[in-house]
Design a protein around this motif. Structure first.
Motif, PDB file in Angstrom:
ATOM      1  N   LYS A  32       0.826  -1.192   0.000  1.00 10.77           N
ATOM      2  CA  LYS A  32       0.000   0.000   0.000  1.00 10.77           C
ATOM      3  C   LYS A  32       0.870   1.255   0.000  1.00 10.77           C
ATOM      4  O   LYS A  32       1.925   1.296   0.627  1.00 10.77           O
ATOM      5  CB  LYS A  32      -0.923   0.023   1.228  1.00 10.77           C
ATOM      6  CG  LYS A  32      -1.810  -1.208   1.336  1.00 10.77           C
ATOM      7  CD  LYS A  32      -2.733  -1.322   0.145  1.00 10.77           C
ATOM      8  CE  LYS A  32      -3.666  -2.528   0.290  1.00 10.77           C
ATOM      9  NZ  LYS A  32      -4.508  -2.714  -0.881  1.00 10.77           N
ATOM     10  N   PRO A  33       0.404   2.320  -0.682  1.00  9.71           N
ATOM     11  CA  PRO A  33       1.157   3.564  -0.676  1.00  9.71           C
ATOM     12  C   PRO A  33       1.329   4.102   0.741  1.00  9.71           C
ATOM     13  O   PRO A  33       0.403   4.086   1.539  1.00  9.71           O
ATOM     14  CB  PRO A  33       0.290   4.504  -1.521  1.00  9.71           C
ATOM     15  CG  PRO A  33      -0.529   3.588  -2.381  1.00  9.71           C
ATOM     16  CD  PRO A  33      -0.773   2.384  -1.538  1.00  9.71           C
ATOM     17  N   SER A  34       2.524   4.588   1.049  1.00  5.65           N
ATOM     18  CA  SER A  34       2.778   5.131   2.379  1.00  5.65           C
ATOM     19  C   SER A  34       2.302   6.566   2.458  1.00  5.65           C
ATOM     20  O   SER A  34       1.998   7.188   1.461  1.00  5.65           O
ATOM     21  CB  SER A  34       4.276   5.063   2.681  1.00  5.65           C
ATOM     22  OG  SER A  34       4.987   5.881   1.784  1.00  5.65           O
ATOM     23  N   THR A  35       2.221   7.084   3.671  1.00  5.23           N
ATOM     24  CA  THR A  35       1.798   8.468   3.855  1.00  5.23           C
ATOM     25  C   THR A  35       2.983   9.393   4.041  1.00  5.23           C
ATOM     26  O   THR A  35       2.993  10.503   3.559  1.00  5.23           O
ATOM     27  CB  THR A  35       0.850   8.583   5.058  1.00  5.23           C
ATOM     28  OG1 THR A  35       1.487   8.016   6.208  1.00  5.23           O
ATOM     29  CG2 THR A  35      -0.445   7.839   4.790  1.00  5.23           C
ATOM     30  N   SER A  36       4.013   8.964   4.744  1.00  5.21           N
ATOM     31  CA  SER A  36       5.193   9.793   4.916  1.00  5.21           C
ATOM     32  C   SER A  36       6.320   8.958   5.512  1.00  5.21           C
ATOM     33  O   SER A  36       6.109   7.832   5.941  1.00  5.21           O
ATOM     34  CB  SER A  36       4.882  10.981   5.844  1.00  5.21           C
ATOM     35  OG  SER A  36       4.541  10.501   7.131  1.00  5.21           O
ATOM     36  N   GLY A  37       7.525   9.550   5.552  1.00 12.23           N
ATOM     37  CA  GLY A  37       8.661   8.878   6.157  1.00 12.23           C
ATOM     38  C   GLY A  37       9.717   8.515   5.149  1.00 12.23           C
ATOM     39  O   GLY A  37       9.542   8.665   3.950  1.00 12.23           O
ATOM     40  N   ALA A  38      10.865   8.026   5.631  1.00 13.88           N
ATOM     41  CA  ALA A  38      11.967   7.630   4.770  1.00 13.88           C
ATOM     42  C   ALA A  38      11.894   6.144   4.481  1.00 13.88           C
ATOM     43  O   ALA A  38      11.578   5.339   5.361  1.00 13.88           O
ATOM     44  CB  ALA A  38      13.298   7.970   5.427  1.00 13.88           C
ATOM     45  N   GLY A  39      12.176   5.778   3.219  1.00 13.39           N
ATOM     46  CA  GLY A  39      12.193   4.380   2.847  1.00 13.39           C
ATOM     47  C   GLY A  39      13.485   3.720   3.290  1.00 13.39           C
ATOM     48  O   GLY A  39      14.386   4.353   3.863  1.00 13.39           O
ATOM     49  N   SER A  40      13.598   2.434   3.012  1.00 21.25           N
ATOM     50  CA  SER A  40      14.788   1.685   3.415  1.00 21.25           C
ATOM     51  C   SER A  40      16.044   2.165   2.693  1.00 21.25           C
ATOM     52  O   SER A  40      17.163   1.917   3.143  1.00 21.25           O
ATOM     53  CB  SER A  40      14.582   0.190   3.137  1.00 21.25           C
ATOM     54  OG  SER A  40      14.314  -0.025   1.757  1.00 21.25           O
ATOM     55  N   ASP A  41      15.859   2.882   1.582  1.00 18.79           N
ATOM     56  CA  ASP A  41      17.003   3.411   0.841  1.00 18.79           C
ATOM     57  C   ASP A  41      17.345   4.839   1.248  1.00 18.79           C
ATOM     58  O   ASP A  41      18.181   5.490   0.612  1.00 18.79           O
ATOM     59  CB  ASP A  41      16.725   3.353  -0.660  1.00 18.79           C
ATOM     60  CG  ASP A  41      15.435   4.064  -1.058  1.00 18.79           C
ATOM     61  OD1 ASP A  41      14.736   4.596  -0.156  1.00 18.79           O
ATOM     62  OD2 ASP A  41      15.111   4.081  -2.259  1.00 18.79           O
ATOM     63  N   GLY A  42      16.686   5.353   2.277  1.00 17.64           N
ATOM     64  CA  GLY A  42      16.970   6.701   2.741  1.00 17.64           C
ATOM     65  C   GLY A  42      16.252   7.789   1.992  1.00 17.64           C
ATOM     66  O   GLY A  42      16.440   8.980   2.271  1.00 17.64           O
ATOM     67  N   VAL A  43      15.402   7.405   1.043  1.00 18.62           N
ATOM     68  CA  VAL A  43      14.629   8.382   0.283  1.00 18.62           C
ATOM     69  C   VAL A  43      13.346   8.694   1.035  1.00 18.62           C
ATOM     70  O   VAL A  43      12.592   7.787   1.400  1.00 18.62           O
ATOM     71  CB  VAL A  43      14.301   7.848  -1.129  1.00 18.62           C
ATOM     72  CG1 VAL A  43      13.418   8.842  -1.879  1.00 18.62           C
ATOM     73  CG2 VAL A  43      15.580   7.580  -1.907  1.00 18.62           C
ATOM     74  N   VAL A  44      13.074   9.953   1.269  1.00 20.58           N
ATOM     75  CA  VAL A  44      11.839  10.357   1.934  1.00 20.58           C
ATOM     76  C   VAL A  44      10.673  10.126   0.987  1.00 20.58           C
ATOM     77  O   VAL A  44      10.725  10.490  -0.193  1.00 20.58           O
ATOM     78  CB  VAL A  44      11.893  11.839   2.348  1.00 20.58           C
ATOM     79  CG1 VAL A  44      10.562  12.278   2.965  1.00 20.58           C
ATOM     80  CG2 VAL A  44      13.031  12.074   3.325  1.00 20.58           C
ATOM     81  N   THR A  45       9.628   9.502   1.483  1.00 21.28           N
ATOM     82  CA  THR A  45       8.462   9.210   0.652  1.00 21.28           C
ATOM     83  C   THR A  45       7.203   9.783   1.290  1.00 21.28           C
ATOM     84  O   THR A  45       7.151  10.045   2.490  1.00 21.28           O
ATOM     85  CB  THR A  45       8.283   7.696   0.456  1.00 21.28           C
ATOM     86  OG1 THR A  45       8.098   7.077   1.729  1.00 21.28           O
ATOM     87  CG2 THR A  45       9.481   7.092  -0.244  1.00 21.28           C
ATOM     88  N   GLY A  46       6.196   9.964   0.484  1.00 24.63           N
ATOM     89  CA  GLY A  46       4.896  10.431   0.941  1.00 24.63           C
ATOM     90  C   GLY A  46       3.815   9.627   0.272  1.00 24.63           C
ATOM     91  O   GLY A  46       4.020   8.455  -0.071  1.00 24.63           O
ATOM     92  N   GLN A  47       2.677  10.246   0.027  1.00 28.75           N
ATOM     93  CA  GLN A  47       1.565   9.528  -0.589  1.00 28.75           C
ATOM     94  C   GLN A  47       1.968   8.984  -1.956  1.00 28.75           C
ATOM     95  O   GLN A  47       2.721   9.601  -2.698  1.00 28.75           O
ATOM     96  CB  GLN A  47       0.360  10.438  -0.743  1.00 28.75           C
ATOM     97  CG  GLN A  47       0.522  11.551  -1.779  1.00 28.75           C
ATOM     98  CD  GLN A  47      -0.766  12.305  -2.011  1.00 28.75           C
ATOM     99  OE1 GLN A  47      -1.380  12.791  -1.085  1.00 28.75           O
ATOM    100  NE2 GLN A  47      -1.179  12.401  -3.272  1.00 28.75           N
TER     101      GLN A  47
END
Length: 424
Positions: A32-47
């Motif tokens: 499922k798409p995330s809402t916020s935070g950094a992924g395991s690769d250090g890339v910040v992700t959002g919706q």
């Protein structure tokens, strides 16, 4: 003289699009798409973004007046993103595209946008100037990078909305300049313009009037509704006015009758339209011979069957993926938009920020994007089109797209002095 932009950047082009195709795998319904935070690769992700997927939306017209364009655009984007995913995706993630048909209905488009806007990180397709204008405040508020299949200049001036090429008014400035040169039009001559009462038509009209005034010629207007199909009155009025050419800022379903009526009434003057006003399927109608003899198209891109290596590869890939379908101008428009969005995501990945805001910010740093059409695209200024260049196309029934490129990309001498509307 035309100020021309050479189209020999073919090698650079292939490299650019090849680089933009770096990427993915397959969809996992549990991811499922995330809402916020950094992924395991250090890339910040959002919706719309997880460690495995990047979700992109598309709002298209498959059942309305631009249904032909919508189908071609959707297939062009499917071709691009499928190839991208086969080669590993982008930023280590698979691109998942959710496309909804609005049938060129503003209310349906609004409903579809509301269903998707909280689930995607960008929109790689949005057909219809009127629909883009309706949704623009919400798109800007959400900060979702959107590449519309609409080129009206009143779409400029917004951070998140990216017109992908020269706008309709600039295209018509170039087109009228071309007609003046090739037809030898002189001060006092008249040209006609049949255009729809919407953002597309009005934008086309603004460019035509500006170019005509500069050349000392008169434009005779004929406005039609986007739903009109009988063009008899409009063509008859232009014939009575004695125009020496007809400009068309209308849909393919209107161009056919315009060509047909002008032919049957022995009013065989040159006709010039935009790429969104033509589709090669019209060449099989009664209006086909008239188009072959008298129609020119002012286009932001060359024919998909041009000799540039990237376009040759795209056409071959498309015909392999969609047997029996033609790699037409709509396919190239969709492919291009997909590439532009991908370039933004790649840059955002480098900047370690795959949130919607991060992707828009990254996109606005892309000032030299060469997709292979003769001149680089500059996305750094929301207030300006990324290019002022256009091509002239003519009909060639032997080509799958029905058109062939005539000459290099060019700008009219006064294209950059055209007063773009204040927008935003």
């Amino acid at each position: 003289m035309k100020t021309r932009t050479g189209s020999r950047a073919a090698a650079a082009i292939v490299a650019a699009l090849a680089l933009s195709i770096t990427a993915c795998s397959t969809k996992n319904d549990d991811d499922k798409p995330s809402t916020s935070g950094a992924g395991s690769d250090g890339v910040v992700t959002g919706q719309g973004v997880t460690d495995k997927e990047i979700h992109i939306g598309g709002l298209t017209d498959l059942t309305g007046p631009y249904g032909i364009l919508g189908k071609s655009t959707t297939n062009g984007q499917k071709l691009y993103f499928d190839k991208l995913n086969e080669q590993g995706g982008v930023c280590g993630r698979t691109v998942v595209v959710d496309v909804k048909d609005h049938g060129y209905d503003v209310q349906k488009a609004t409903t579809a946008y509301n269903e998707l806007s909280g689930k995607v990180v960008a929109f790689s397709q949005l057909i219809g100037s009127a629909i883009v204008n309706q949704l623009a405040p919400e798109i800007e508020k959400a900060g979702l990078l959107t590449t519309p299949q609409a080129w009206a200049s009143n779409l400029l001036g917004r951070q998140a909305i990216q017109v992908t090429s020269s706008t309709y008014d600039i295209q018509m400035v170039n087109g009228v300049h071309h007609l003046v040169e090739t037809l030898g039009l002189k001060p006092g001559d008249k040209i006609g313009h049949i255009f729809t009462e919407d953002e597309f038509g009005e934008n086309s009209s603004a460019g035509a009037k500006y170019a005509a005034q500069a050349a000392g010629i008169e434009v005779v207007d004929q406005k039609v509704k986007p739903t009109d199909r009988d063009m008899t009155a409009a063509v008859t009025a232009l014939k009575s006015a004695g125009v020496k050419a007809i400009l068309v800022g209308a849909s393919p379903t209107q161009l056919g009758p315009i060509m047909g009526v002008s032919e049957t009434t022995d009013f065989k003057v040159p006709v010039l339209t935009h790429t969104v006003g033509f589709h090669q399927s019209m060449l099989g109608t009664a209006a086909g011979p008239a188009m072959e003899a008298r129609l020119e198209i002012v286009s932001a891109v060359p024919s998909p069957q041009s000799d540039l290596p990237m376009l040759q590869q795209m056409s071959a890939d498309f015909q392999a993926k969609f047997p029996g379908e033609a790699p037409d101008l709509g396919v190239l428009a969709g492919y291009t938009s997909a590439a532009i969005v991908t370039e933004a995501i790649k840059k955002a990945c480098e900047m370690k920020d795959l949130t919607p805001a991060g992707i828009v910010k990254a996109h606005r740093t892309n000032s030299q994007v060469d997709l292979g059409y003769g001149s680089p695209l500059d996305f750094s200024s929301p207030a300006k089109p990324p290019s002022y260049a256009t091509y002239m196309l003519k009909i060639d029934k032997t080509k799958p797209s029905g058109v062939v490129t005539v000459g290099d990309a060019f700008e009219a001498p006064n294209a950059r002095s055209f007063p773009l509307p204040k927008t935003g």
